[in-house]
Enzyme design. Structure first.
Site, PDB file in Angstrom:
ATOM      1  CB  SER A 102      -0.918  -0.004   1.228  1.00 36.39           C
ATOM      2  OG  SER A 102      -0.171   0.037   2.415  1.00 36.39           O
TER       3      SER A 102
ATOM      4  CG  HIS B  13      -0.661  -5.507   4.309  1.00 35.64           C
ATOM      5  ND1 HIS B  13      -0.288  -4.729   5.371  1.00 35.64           N
ATOM      6  CD2 HIS B  13      -0.150  -4.913   3.202  1.00 35.64           C
ATOM      7  CE1 HIS B  13       0.419  -3.703   4.934  1.00 35.64           C
ATOM      8  NE2 HIS B  13       0.505  -3.790   3.622  1.00 35.64           N
TER       9      HIS B  13
ATOM     10  CD  GLN C 273      -2.127  -1.597   4.996  1.00 33.82           C
ATOM     11  OE1 GLN C 273      -2.297  -1.314   3.832  1.00 33.82           O
ATOM     12  NE2 GLN C 273      -1.115  -1.095   5.696  1.00 33.82           N
ATOM     13  CD  GLU C 274      -0.327  -2.121   9.103  1.00 34.96           C
ATOM     14  OE1 GLU C 274       0.196  -1.728  10.164  1.00 34.96           O
ATOM     15  OE2 GLU C 274       0.173  -1.926   7.987  1.00 34.96           O
TER      16      GLU C 274
ATOM     17  CD  GLU D  92       2.436  -5.214   7.677  1.00 31.53           C
ATOM     18  OE1 GLU D  92       1.820  -4.875   8.707  1.00 31.53           O
ATOM     19  OE2 GLU D  92       2.911  -4.399   6.873  1.00 31.53           O
TER      20      GLU D  92
ATOM     21  CG  ASP E 238      -1.699   1.674   8.545  1.00 34.46           C
ATOM     22  OD1 ASP E 238      -2.362   2.646   8.112  1.00 34.46           O
ATOM     23  OD2 ASP E 238      -0.684   1.235   7.974  1.00 34.46           O
TER      24      ASP E 238
ATOM     25  CD  GLU F 288       0.637   3.641   9.785  1.00 35.81           C
ATOM     26  OE1 GLU F 288       0.899   2.986  10.816  1.00 35.81           O
ATOM     27  OE2 GLU F 288       1.082   3.318   8.665  1.00 35.81           O
TER      28      GLU F 288
ATOM     29  CG  ASP G 245       2.714   4.863   5.979  1.00 31.84           C
ATOM     30  OD1 ASP G 245       3.765   5.190   5.407  1.00 31.84           O
ATOM     31  OD2 ASP G 245       2.200   3.725   5.848  1.00 31.84           O
TER      32      ASP G 245
ATOM     33  CE  LYS H 263       5.510   1.961   5.831  1.00 32.03           C
ATOM     34  NZ  LYS H 263       4.280   2.118   5.015  1.00 32.03           N
TER      35      LYS H 263
ATOM     36  CG  HIS I  47       7.164  -3.953   9.135  1.00 35.96           C
ATOM     37  ND1 HIS I  47       6.573  -5.174   9.276  1.00 35.96           N
ATOM     38  CD2 HIS I  47       6.144  -3.045   9.291  1.00 35.96           C
ATOM     39  CE1 HIS I  47       5.283  -5.023   9.500  1.00 35.96           C
ATOM     40  NE2 HIS I  47       5.005  -3.755   9.535  1.00 35.96           N
ATOM     41  NE  ARG I  48       6.738   0.132   2.913  1.00 38.52           N
ATOM     42  CZ  ARG I  48       6.483   1.104   2.058  1.00 38.52           C
ATOM     43  NH1 ARG I  48       7.425   1.992   1.761  1.00 38.52           N
ATOM     44  NH2 ARG I  48       5.296   1.239   1.490  1.00 38.52           N
ATOM     45  CB  SER I  49       3.368  -5.292   3.484  1.00 37.73           C
ATOM     46  OG  SER I  49       3.477  -4.597   2.265  1.00 37.73           O
TER      47      SER I  49
ATOM     48  CE  LYS J 115       3.058  -0.004  10.535  1.00 39.09           C
ATOM     49  NZ  LYS J 115       1.899   0.445   9.740  1.00 39.09           N
TER      50      LYS J 115
HETATM   51  C1  PEP Z   1       1.993   0.403   6.117  1.00 39.54           C
HETATM   52  O1  PEP Z   1       1.095   0.837   5.355  1.00 39.54           O
HETATM   53  O2  PEP Z   1       2.248   0.983   7.167  1.00 39.54           O
HETATM   54  C2  PEP Z   1       2.774  -0.785   5.724  1.00 39.54           C
HETATM   55  C3  PEP Z   1       3.746  -1.259   6.485  1.00 39.54           C
HETATM   56  O3  PEP Z   1       2.407  -1.383   4.554  1.00 39.54           O
HETATM   57  P1  PEP Z   1       3.187  -1.262   3.172  1.00 39.54           P
HETATM   58  O4  PEP Z   1       4.594  -1.669   3.420  1.00 39.54           O
HETATM   59  O5  PEP Z   1       2.426  -2.215   2.291  1.00 39.54           O
HETATM   60  O6  PEP Z   1       3.065   0.159   2.743  1.00 39.54           O
HETATM   61 MG    MG Z   2       0.708   2.550   6.862  1.00 35.50          MG
END
Ligand code: PEP
Ligand code: MG
Length: 418
Positions: free
Chosen positions: A41, A154, A162-163, A204, A241, A283, A309, A334, A362-364, A385
């Site tokens: 995302s 995800h 998403q989270e 994740e 998130d 988020e 983000d 990130k 992190h990233r997904s 995260k």
């Molecule tokens: C996020 O959106 O915070 C995330 C970790 O997902 P993605 O790495 O897919 O952006």
């Molecule tokens: Mg995010």
């Protein structure tokens, strides 16, 4: 001065099984390597991820061009340079690329080099990586934001948010934080089984049961916290998130159901949700261009941590705009959204000056690389995260934080939460 003798990049694979880039840098006696992660995302304003879109061998996903650029152009420019001068290395990389979003070399190529350089410099100095960032003393451990139910981009369960994360606010140490999360996640697993749902996990590591309503997911998390003997909103807090970029059509949002509603109506529903589930952090509650909506929300949700983000994409200019607009009170960090270690540190420094919480992420699509765990401690970031307690690429970061805590010994302290 220690000189860079050789740089070698290769194509490896991330946690989703997609190709990604690893770069190894050599000095006289030592070498260090780093792997670039990849998002699903992603924000429009993120630095560019270079993939071989026309090469069908890996369905357009290989990174062989990026690998080649590191092994030729980048290597040629950096050979002989001082490995301890991160600013110079990153400036050379930025100038060699020459575009705002790193479209020529690719932020994935650039970041793998930048992180590997940082790691090698620490290795040569014989100091742990976390001691080479902004903080020189009084290191603080971040609170983990564990993503225990996965939805959105995800997972394929139809969950709009998403989270769904938990933050163990009660923890007095990082190991206690891990214990609390372990207990809640174990109870959540049992609850999911008892409802006849699947305990398979998303990208994740969080559970991805086939439920499509946010409330049902939140009810499960609340029940797991309760069953674990903790108080929701006090011992353990629920954090979200929303990744709302994925849920916009014509300035309307489908966050709370599959019906698209206005910003004002969405805020009303957010407020209800915050109250009912004692949510402490949200988020990306709105889209990356909807600055006014963010400002409206933050004015109505006093003590909630509002994190940008996709809104900021770890970009100093966007963070400044958000600050002037009063869009949020926190920023997600990130490295690959901006592309170099130095630029990432500049953003964290500024966030601290304006009093924003920094949450390292992190990233997904991620890997065994644990750079972000050290970055979180070395910048005294409030939270980290890194997904759930499942999938080694997620747990690797938490395990590294346990090692750092052990090394700090009696000096180890937790950061403040909100
Ligand atoms: C996020 O959106 O915070 C995330 C970790 O997902 P993605 O790495 O897919 O952006
Ligand atoms: Mg995010």
């Amino acid at each position: 001065m220690s000189k860079i003798l050789k740089i070698r990049a290769r194509q490896v694979f991330d946690s989703r099984g997609n190709p990604t880039i690893e770069t190894e840098i050599y000095s006289k006696n030592l070498s260090a390597s780093a792997i670039c992660p990849s998002g699903a995302s992603t924000g429009t304003y993120e630095a560019f991820e270079k993939r071989d879109t026309k090469n069908k061998k890996y369905l357009g996903k290989s990174v062989l061009n990026a690998v080649n650029l590191v092994n030729t152009k980048i290597s040629k420019k950096l050979k002989g340079k001082n490995i301890h001068d991160q600013t110079r290395i990153d400036t050379i990389l930025i100038n060699l690329d020459g575009t705002r979003q790193k479209k020529n070399l690719g932020a994935n190529a650039i970041l793998s080099v930048s992180m590997a350089a940082k790691k090698l410099s620490a290795k040569i100095k014989g100091v742990p990586l976390y001691k080479t960032f902004l903080i020189k003393n009084n290191y603080k451990l971040p609170y983990p934001l564990m993503n225990i139910i996965n939805g959105g981009a995800h997972a394929n369960n139809g969950l709009r948010i998403q989270e769904f994360m938990i933050r163990p606010d009660k923890a007095k140490s990082f190991s206690e934080a891990m214990h609390i999360c372990f207990v809640v996640i174990s109870n959540l697993r049992n609850l999911i089984i008892s409802r006849g749902l699947s305990t398979s996990v998303g990208d994740e590591g969080g559970f991805a049961p086939m439920i499509s309503s946010n409330e049902k997911a939140l009810d499960l998390v609340v029940a797991a916290i309760k069953r674990s003997g903790f108080k929701n909103g006090k011992d353990v807090s629920i954090c979200l998130d929303v990744a709302a970029n994925e849920l916009i059509k014509m300035k309307k949002y489908s966050i709370h159901s599959n019906k698209f509603i206005s910003v004002d109506q969405s805020i009303k529903k957010y407020k209800k949700m915050i109250k009912k589930y004692k949510i402490k952090s949200i988020e990306d509650p709105f889209g990356e261009n909807d600055w006014i909506a963010w400002n409206k929300l933050i004015k109505q949700t006093n003590s909630v941590q509002i994190i940008g983000d996709d809104l900021y994409v770890t970009n100093l200019e966007r963070l400044k705009k958000g600050f002037l607009n009063n869009s949020s009170n926190s920023i997600l960090i990130k490295l690959n959204q901006i592309g170099t270690v130095s630029e990432t540190l500049e953003v964290i420094k500024f966030a601290k000056i304006i009093g924003y919480n920094t949450i390292i992420s992190h990233r997904s699509g991620d890997s065994e690389d644990t750079f972000i765990a050290d970055l979180a401690v070395g910048t005294n970031s409030n939270q980290i995260k890194s997904g759930s307690l499942a999938r080694s690429e997620r747990v690797a970061k938490y395990n590294q934080l346990l090692r750092i805590e052990e090394e700090l010994g009696k000096k180890a302290r937790m950061n403040k939460v909100n």
